[in-house]
Design a protein around this motif. Sequence first.
Motif, PDB file in Angstrom:
ATOM      1  N   ARG A  70       0.817  -1.215   0.000  1.00 24.84           N
ATOM      2  CA  ARG A  70       0.000   0.000   0.000  1.00 24.84           C
ATOM      3  C   ARG A  70       0.851   1.265   0.000  1.00 24.84           C
ATOM      4  O   ARG A  70       0.328   2.369  -0.193  1.00 24.84           O
ATOM      5  N   ARG A 115     -12.598  -7.375   7.853  1.00 26.75           N
ATOM      6  CA  ARG A 115     -11.876  -6.343   7.105  1.00 26.75           C
ATOM      7  C   ARG A 115     -11.772  -6.762   5.643  1.00 26.75           C
ATOM      8  O   ARG A 115     -11.685  -7.949   5.332  1.00 26.75           O
ATOM      9  N   ARG A 116     -11.725  -5.772   4.777  1.00 29.56           N
ATOM     10  CA  ARG A 116     -11.489  -6.041   3.367  1.00 29.56           C
ATOM     11  C   ARG A 116      -9.986  -6.065   3.116  1.00 29.56           C
ATOM     12  O   ARG A 116      -9.243  -5.287   3.713  1.00 29.56           O
ATOM     13  N   HIS A 117      -9.565  -6.942   2.228  1.00 29.19           N
ATOM     14  CA  HIS A 117      -8.151  -6.957   1.868  1.00 29.19           C
ATOM     15  C   HIS A 117      -7.846  -5.686   1.083  1.00 29.19           C
ATOM     16  O   HIS A 117      -8.614  -5.283   0.208  1.00 29.19           O
ATOM     17  N   PRO A 118      -6.734  -4.995   1.387  1.00 28.83           N
ATOM     18  CA  PRO A 118      -6.448  -3.708   0.736  1.00 28.83           C
ATOM     19  C   PRO A 118      -6.317  -3.793  -0.777  1.00 28.83           C
ATOM     20  O   PRO A 118      -6.512  -2.788  -1.468  1.00 28.83           O
ATOM     21  N   GLN A 121     -10.749  -4.745  -2.649  1.00 28.93           N
ATOM     22  CA  GLN A 121     -11.850  -4.031  -2.016  1.00 28.93           C
ATOM     23  C   GLN A 121     -13.218  -4.508  -2.510  1.00 28.93           C
ATOM     24  O   GLN A 121     -14.192  -4.485  -1.761  1.00 28.93           O
ATOM     25  N   ASP A 122     -13.282  -4.940  -3.772  1.00 29.17           N
ATOM     26  CA  ASP A 122     -14.572  -5.361  -4.329  1.00 29.17           C
ATOM     27  C   ASP A 122     -14.543  -6.812  -4.794  1.00 29.17           C
ATOM     28  O   ASP A 122     -15.383  -7.232  -5.592  1.00 29.17           O
ATOM     29  N   GLY A 128      -7.028 -10.786  -3.549  1.00 31.34           N
ATOM     30  CA  GLY A 128      -6.066  -9.795  -3.075  1.00 31.34           C
ATOM     31  C   GLY A 128      -4.811 -10.442  -2.508  1.00 31.34           C
ATOM     32  O   GLY A 128      -3.701  -9.937  -2.711  1.00 31.34           O
TER      33      GLY A 128
END
Length: 312
Positions: A70, A115-118, A121-122, A128
């Motif tokens: 990120r 949590r969503r994986h960075p 996201q969708d 991810g």
Amino acid sequence: MTSPQHPKHILLVSGLSGAGKTTALKTLEDMGWEVVDNLPLLLLDRLLQTPLPAGHAEEERPLAIGIDARTRGFDANGIVQRIKALREKYDHDIETLFLDCSGAELERRFSETRRRHPLAQDRQAADGIARERELLEPLRRWSTNVLDTTTFNSNSLQQEIRNRYSRERLSDPVLTILSFGFSRGLPRNADLVFDMRFLRNPHWDDRLRPRTGQDAEVAAYIAEDPAYETAVSQIEQLLMTLLPRYTEEGKAYVTVAFGCTGGRHRSVHVAERVASALRNAGFSPTVSHRNMESAPQDALEKRRAGGPEPKQ
């Protein structure tokens, strides 16, 4: 004008999302490290050239820098080249720690925390994870230390980081001699693994089965194998050659594992003998017996071809 004081030890912490980077950095901070997370590497030179605040001139805190996919301008190959350049520019120890984890465990962690994986996201977390693993592979391959956190919880990871990076131990590599049983799984973080299953097995002696490789009679039984002395002596000589080279390459943590079927007899004895030889050569190993207290089970052991082990 006083030249800026650079940290004597710099640790780059990276790894897969969910593998424990935040926990590792927080633990290092609690241990007295200066910690900076997600710093663009283009700013690293500026950070190292910034003088310490007034009144801290004598403080020499090690520096930990967190970086992952990120981070702005992330390029794993570029990071490798930049760290190499920094090692040449600054006369200090620049080390890397990569936190790895199995895909299934990462999926479980993201599911539990909701949590969503960075990098997904969708999409599903697995997408991810696969993408991030691909992006980070050059950095993982080049890292000084790779720590697999699949079986770690938060507390055990904190303890592992404390064991590896306590400020009192920065200058000394941490050497662990580990015994284990193949039937109970390979150790995940071993650097070298030696298979002792070629030696005669005390499990098949009724008197020795309940004992362990720390027992003198068990040790004598194993040592009677014709291949024992030659093989173990050669392993000891190999380690005497390799361990100094690992130190020169900056490995701060080396685990040498000895395995047998159940992890109670042959691997325990050889681990104890090798550790003693290393101490006599000036090393300071810690000995750990992962499965020594496990109950003996005939179903896990294998008899040699041609019948049962001879009785004494």
